[in-house]
Scaffold this motif. Structure first.
Motif, PDB file in Angstrom:
ATOM      1  N   PRO A  23       8.908   2.231  -1.326  1.00  0.00           N
ATOM      2  CA  PRO A  23       9.668   1.892  -2.532  1.00  0.00           C
ATOM      3  C   PRO A  23      10.624   0.725  -2.292  1.00  0.00           C
ATOM      4  O   PRO A  23      11.252   0.629  -1.234  1.00  0.00           O
ATOM      5  CB  PRO A  23      10.451   3.167  -2.827  1.00  0.00           C
ATOM      6  N   ARG A  24      10.686  -0.138  -3.282  1.00  0.00           N
ATOM      7  CA  ARG A  24      11.607  -1.282  -3.228  1.00  0.00           C
ATOM      8  C   ARG A  24      12.096  -1.548  -4.638  1.00  0.00           C
ATOM      9  O   ARG A  24      11.275  -1.750  -5.544  1.00  0.00           O
ATOM     10  CB  ARG A  24      10.889  -2.505  -2.673  1.00  0.00           C
ATOM     11  N   GLN A  25      13.384  -1.497  -4.812  1.00  0.00           N
ATOM     12  CA  GLN A  25      13.982  -1.747  -6.122  1.00  0.00           C
ATOM     13  C   GLN A  25      13.426  -0.813  -7.195  1.00  0.00           C
ATOM     14  O   GLN A  25      13.202  -1.208  -8.328  1.00  0.00           O
ATOM     15  CB  GLN A  25      13.801  -3.208  -6.532  1.00  0.00           C
ATOM     16  N   VAL A  65     -12.608  -3.165 -10.577  1.00  0.00           N
ATOM     17  CA  VAL A  65     -11.826  -3.503  -9.393  1.00  0.00           C
ATOM     18  C   VAL A  65     -10.353  -3.569  -9.801  1.00  0.00           C
ATOM     19  O   VAL A  65      -9.997  -4.304 -10.719  1.00  0.00           O
ATOM     20  CB  VAL A  65     -12.275  -4.858  -8.792  1.00  0.00           C
ATOM     21  N   ILE A  66      -9.524  -2.802  -9.119  1.00  0.00           N
ATOM     22  CA  ILE A  66      -8.083  -2.815  -9.356  1.00  0.00           C
ATOM     23  C   ILE A  66      -7.432  -3.337  -8.088  1.00  0.00           C
ATOM     24  O   ILE A  66      -7.533  -2.721  -7.024  1.00  0.00           O
ATOM     25  CB  ILE A  66      -7.562  -1.412  -9.724  1.00  0.00           C
ATOM     26  N   GLY A  67      -6.797  -4.491  -8.206  1.00  0.00           N
ATOM     27  CA  GLY A  67      -6.228  -5.175  -7.050  1.00  0.00           C
ATOM     28  C   GLY A  67      -4.983  -4.523  -6.491  1.00  0.00           C
ATOM     29  O   GLY A  67      -4.379  -3.630  -7.095  1.00  0.00           O
ATOM     30  N   VAL A  68      -4.578  -5.011  -5.333  1.00  0.00           N
ATOM     31  CA  VAL A  68      -3.355  -4.557  -4.676  1.00  0.00           C
ATOM     32  C   VAL A  68      -2.169  -4.716  -5.626  1.00  0.00           C
ATOM     33  O   VAL A  68      -1.992  -5.769  -6.238  1.00  0.00           O
ATOM     34  CB  VAL A  68      -3.117  -5.341  -3.376  1.00  0.00           C
ATOM     35  N   GLY A  69      -1.388  -3.667  -5.777  1.00  0.00           N
ATOM     36  CA  GLY A  69      -0.202  -3.700  -6.610  1.00  0.00           C
ATOM     37  C   GLY A  69      -0.429  -3.552  -8.094  1.00  0.00           C
ATOM     38  O   GLY A  69       0.526  -3.488  -8.873  1.00  0.00           O
ATOM     39  N   GLY A 127       3.599   0.286  -5.393  1.00  0.00           N
ATOM     40  CA  GLY A 127       2.279  -0.139  -5.854  1.00  0.00           C
ATOM     41  C   GLY A 127       1.225   0.214  -4.836  1.00  0.00           C
ATOM     42  O   GLY A 127       1.541   0.483  -3.669  1.00  0.00           O
ATOM     43  N   ASN A 128      -0.042   0.218  -5.265  1.00  0.00           N
ATOM     44  CA  ASN A 128      -1.134   0.542  -4.349  1.00  0.00           C
ATOM     45  C   ASN A 128      -1.247  -0.520  -3.255  1.00  0.00           C
ATOM     46  O   ASN A 128      -1.079  -1.705  -3.498  1.00  0.00           O
ATOM     47  CB  ASN A 128      -2.462   0.724  -5.094  1.00  0.00           C
TER      48      ASN A 128
END
Length: 121
Positions: free
Chosen positions: A52-54, A110-114, A58-59
């Protein structure tokens, strides 16, 4: 009133730990994971999430949903390995509602990084 950023990061670190499973939906899953895609070769995909950040996670890796039925993706869901529904959100362009892009029978989503982004507000 929303939680502090620190509190959000602590909560997300507790919820999004280890291997979870991402689902794809044709409408708002609500609080129980409804409107999940069925048919074709669809199955939930294993995923891990960023630290976690702020108040957001995300994936960590690209997700491939192969041999899909025909549908329009709108939302994602996140599940435990035991099948407990944890969270949902709207898929953002280029995958989601704003793009109105149908997935055709037999294609791969296709689901990208984040792109599976969870923000605690």
């Amino acid at each position: 009133m929303p939680p502090s950023i620190e509190a959000a990061d602590i909560a997300l670190a507790t919820i999004f730990t280890g291997v979870l499973y991402v689902s794809v939906h044709t409408g708002d899953p609500g609080r129980v994971g409804g409107s999940e895609v069925t048919g074709g070769g669809y199955q939930r995909q294993a995923a891990t999430f960023s630290r976690p950040r702020q108040g957001a996670v995300g994936n960590n890796a690209t997700l491939y949903f192969e041999n899909m039925p025909e549908f329009r993706p709108t939302h994602f869901g996140v599940w435990t390995g035991a099948g407990a529904f944890r969270w949902s959100g709207v898929l953002r362009p280029p995958r989601g509602v704003a793009a109105l892009t149908p997935i055709h029978q037999g294609n791969t989503l296709v689901i990208g990084v984040g792109e599976v982004q969870i923000v605690m507000e």
